[in-house]
Design an enzyme around this catalytic site. Structure first.
Site, mmCIF file in Angstrom:
data_model
loop_
_atom_site.group_PDB
_atom_site.id
_atom_site.type_symbol
_atom_site.label_atom_id
_atom_site.label_comp_id
_atom_site.label_asym_id
_atom_site.label_seq_id
_atom_site.Cartn_x
_atom_site.Cartn_y
_atom_site.Cartn_z
ATOM 1 N N GLU A 258 3.567 -37.714 -6.043
ATOM 2 C CA GLU A 258 2.622 -38.315 -5.093
ATOM 3 C C GLU A 258 2.820 -39.828 -5.087
ATOM 4 O O GLU A 258 3.095 -40.422 -6.140
ATOM 5 C CB GLU A 258 1.187 -37.966 -5.493
ATOM 6 C CG GLU A 258 0.936 -36.466 -5.393
ATOM 7 C CD GLU A 258 -0.510 -36.063 -5.719
ATOM 8 O OE1 GLU A 258 -1.324 -36.941 -6.032
ATOM 9 O OE2 GLU A 258 -0.801 -34.844 -5.637
ATOM 10 N N HIS A 281 -4.266 -35.711 -1.475
ATOM 11 C CA HIS A 281 -5.023 -35.483 -2.726
ATOM 12 C C HIS A 281 -6.488 -35.953 -2.584
ATOM 13 O O HIS A 281 -6.982 -36.739 -3.395
ATOM 14 C CB HIS A 281 -4.349 -36.203 -3.908
ATOM 15 C CG HIS A 281 -4.689 -35.576 -5.227
ATOM 16 N ND1 HIS A 281 -3.814 -35.521 -6.288
ATOM 17 C CD2 HIS A 281 -5.825 -34.959 -5.663
ATOM 18 C CE1 HIS A 281 -4.400 -34.920 -7.319
ATOM 19 N NE2 HIS A 281 -5.620 -34.566 -6.960
HETATM 20 N N1 NAD Z 1 -7.414 -31.580 -5.099
HETATM 21 C C1 NAD Z 1 -8.287 -32.281 -5.778
HETATM 22 O O1 NAD Z 1 -8.686 -33.387 -5.401
HETATM 23 C C2 NAD Z 1 -8.857 -31.701 -7.040
HETATM 24 C C3 NAD Z 1 -10.149 -32.045 -7.449
HETATM 25 C C4 NAD Z 1 -10.676 -31.445 -8.583
HETATM 26 C C5 NAD Z 1 -9.903 -30.551 -9.326
HETATM 27 N N2 NAD Z 1 -8.627 -30.274 -8.932
HETATM 28 C C6 NAD Z 1 -7.794 -29.343 -9.701
HETATM 29 O O2 NAD Z 1 -8.230 -28.008 -9.447
HETATM 30 C C7 NAD Z 1 -7.854 -27.167 -10.532
HETATM 31 C C8 NAD Z 1 -9.013 -26.281 -10.928
HETATM 32 O O3 NAD Z 1 -10.107 -27.078 -11.375
HETATM 33 P P1 NAD Z 1 -11.345 -26.415 -12.149
HETATM 34 O O4 NAD Z 1 -12.346 -27.484 -12.372
HETATM 35 O O5 NAD Z 1 -11.738 -25.150 -11.482
HETATM 36 O O6 NAD Z 1 -10.618 -26.067 -13.532
HETATM 37 P P2 NAD Z 1 -11.088 -25.012 -14.628
HETATM 38 O O7 NAD Z 1 -10.472 -25.450 -15.890
HETATM 39 O O8 NAD Z 1 -12.555 -24.818 -14.556
HETATM 40 O O9 NAD Z 1 -10.395 -23.635 -14.138
HETATM 41 C C9 NAD Z 1 -9.034 -23.372 -14.209
HETATM 42 C C10 NAD Z 1 -8.878 -21.866 -14.386
HETATM 43 O O10 NAD Z 1 -7.507 -21.527 -14.237
HETATM 44 C C11 NAD Z 1 -7.195 -20.520 -15.193
HETATM 45 N N3 NAD Z 1 -5.742 -20.524 -15.367
HETATM 46 C C12 NAD Z 1 -4.985 -21.452 -15.979
HETATM 47 N N4 NAD Z 1 -3.686 -21.146 -15.852
HETATM 48 C C13 NAD Z 1 -3.635 -19.990 -15.138
HETATM 49 C C14 NAD Z 1 -2.578 -19.181 -14.667
HETATM 50 N N5 NAD Z 1 -1.296 -19.519 -14.901
HETATM 51 N N6 NAD Z 1 -2.869 -18.064 -13.975
HETATM 52 C C15 NAD Z 1 -4.169 -17.715 -13.731
HETATM 53 N N7 NAD Z 1 -5.211 -18.459 -14.162
HETATM 54 C C16 NAD Z 1 -4.948 -19.585 -14.825
HETATM 55 C C17 NAD Z 1 -7.991 -20.934 -16.424
HETATM 56 O O11 NAD Z 1 -8.163 -19.857 -17.313
HETATM 57 C C18 NAD Z 1 -9.311 -21.378 -15.767
HETATM 58 O O12 NAD Z 1 -10.210 -20.303 -15.630
HETATM 59 C C19 NAD Z 1 -7.393 -28.112 -11.645
HETATM 60 O O13 NAD Z 1 -6.004 -28.120 -11.722
HETATM 61 C C20 NAD Z 1 -7.917 -29.461 -11.196
HETATM 62 O O14 NAD Z 1 -7.132 -30.536 -11.683
HETATM 63 C C21 NAD Z 1 -8.100 -30.809 -7.792
#
Ligand code: NAD
Length: 399
Positions: A258, A281
């Protein structure tokens, strides 16, 4: 205690901290290392966003600093190892923008199903292409959520309200919400989903888990969304599957590489493709999320400073004692070696103190114990604990 908030942190944080009795200084910009070193004496709590870098030099100079609030999601701007070494608690707001991401994803599912990117592009080019070809309702379609954490579960609830059938796959055991169905494997989910949306976390093992093989296993003309982590998806493979028509549309908010700064050029093999939504993002970037972050992190700083709570600290062992309603409390951060708890309890026993609660945790080389006693603890007992070679800091509170 003085609180310094940099980088235009939301006013709700100022309000929360002032209401809690702190003197708050608010500045709109970040500060250089030298300026911070000059400004931090006398500051007990510091609030930053992503542009202020907390280096070992800053931490060494900030002798009054007890806690840092990162009013954002990431904490890379802080040297966390050194902050832990110094006993400075660091907090962030990992979940305050969950709803913002979910709403963006919901909007994208509908936009892709209706092929809105193409329609709006044509209209801007002066082309009136009124047709139902390729446009679908989402009602009755199947959404496959990969990663059923904070975002995945909230998406699950909202998607069901729209009439989507939800299936999910998570590597951990997760309670299903509503009528969502747990799938035994990623392959099983890919075989059934009309829309696949990724919400996995950023653990190293997730790099490149979604590539050519996974796109091939998706249903023909299905939709793909990634608002999780850029490194998870092979964007070249996605491009090929969009060009072949196997994937009918995609929305990407995160990318393997990015641009670093505002205005830097954005390069991606996905640029210029039909029915592909690309966003910089911004999944979690809303005014509401900023407010929520302000409220959340200010609350963590207050609870740490007034109650000794390190719940959700990113560097110190996490302990969440209940609010202190009577008696007194000793919060003790120490080197994690055997015998420290016995040392604390021996000092309190010698006082004849009636311990009403004790909460402890360790993390790496640090241990943290919070002890509540029915009566005020004597200065002599506190001084004895303070003098231990294992002490990093010791703080006491009275109800
Ligand atoms: N686009 C954005 O601006 C933005 C904003 C906030 C969060 N995010 C991203 O969104 C994602 C999810 O956030 P969250 O708060 O729900 O996280 P979280 O930690 O609550 O949930 C992630 C889930 O993914 C599961 N997981 C991990 N690896 C896996 C795999 N290979 N296969 C299946 N399941 C898997 C974990 O067990 C967990 O339940 C994160 O990567 C976070 O960085 C992006």
């Amino acid at each position: 205690m003085k609180v310094l908030l940099l980088e235009n942190i939301h006013p709700v944080a100022v309000e929360t901290l002032e209401k809690a009795g702190y003197e708050v200084e608010l500045r709109s910009s970040s500060m250089s290392e030298d300026d911070l070193i000059a400004a931090l004496p006398g500051v007990g709590m510091l609030g930053i966003r992503s542009n202020t870098h907390i280096t070992p030099r800053v931490l060494d100079a900030a002798t009054d600093l007890e806690a840092i609030g990162c009013f954002c999601i990431g904490t890379n701007q802080v040297d966390l190892v050194y902050a832990q070494e110094k006993g400075v608690a660091v907090f962030n707001a990992p979940y305050s923008n969950t709803r913002s991401v979910v709403e963006l994803v919901i909007a994208e599912i509908i936009s892709l199903a209706r092929r809105l990117p193409e329609k709006t592009e044509k209209m801007h080019a002066g082309v009136w292409d009124k047709s139902a070809k390729g446009s679908h309702e989402v009602r009755g379609r199947t959404l496959g959520i990969v990663g059923y954490g904070n975002i995945g579960t909230q998406l699950s609830n909202l998607a069901e309200a729209l009439g989507l059938n939800v299936i999910f796959y998570d590597v951990a055991d997760k309670l299903r919400h509503g009528n969502a169905r747990r799938m035994p494997s990623l392959d099983a989910l890919l075989a059934e989903a009309d829309v696949v949306s990724l919400h996995v976390d950023g653990r190293p093992g997730n790099a490149g888990i979604f590539g050519d093989e996974q796109f091939k296993k998706m249903k023909p003309r299905s939709l793909f969304i990634n608002a999780a982590r850029g490194m998870v998806v092979d964007t070249e493979a996605l491009r090929e599957h969009i060009l072949s028509g196997h994937i009918a549309g995609a929305a990407l908010d995160v990318f393997p590489i990015e641009p670093k700064a505002q205005g830097d050029p954005f390069e991606s093999p996905l640029r210029g493709l039909d029915n592909v939504i690309l966003t910089p993002h911004v999944g979690g970037s809303t005014q509401e999320a900023q407010e929520e972050i302000g409220y959340f992190v200010a609350g963590k700083l207050r609870a740490f400073q007034q109650e000794g709570s390190t719940a959700l600290s990113v560097d110190l062992p996490a302990v969440q004692p209940p609010p202190l309603t009577s008696g007194s409390r000793v919060a003790y951060l120490h080197v994690n070696v055997p015998g420290v708890l016995a040392e604390v309890n021996n000092v309190l026993a010698a006082e004849g103190a009636n311990v009403t609660g004790q909460y402890l945790a360790t993390q790496g080389e640090k241990g943290y114990v919070v002890t509540d006693v029915a009566e005020p603890i004597s200065e002599a007992a506190l001084a004895k604990l303070q003098a231990s070679p294992h002490t990093i800091w010791l703080r006491s509170y009275t109800a």
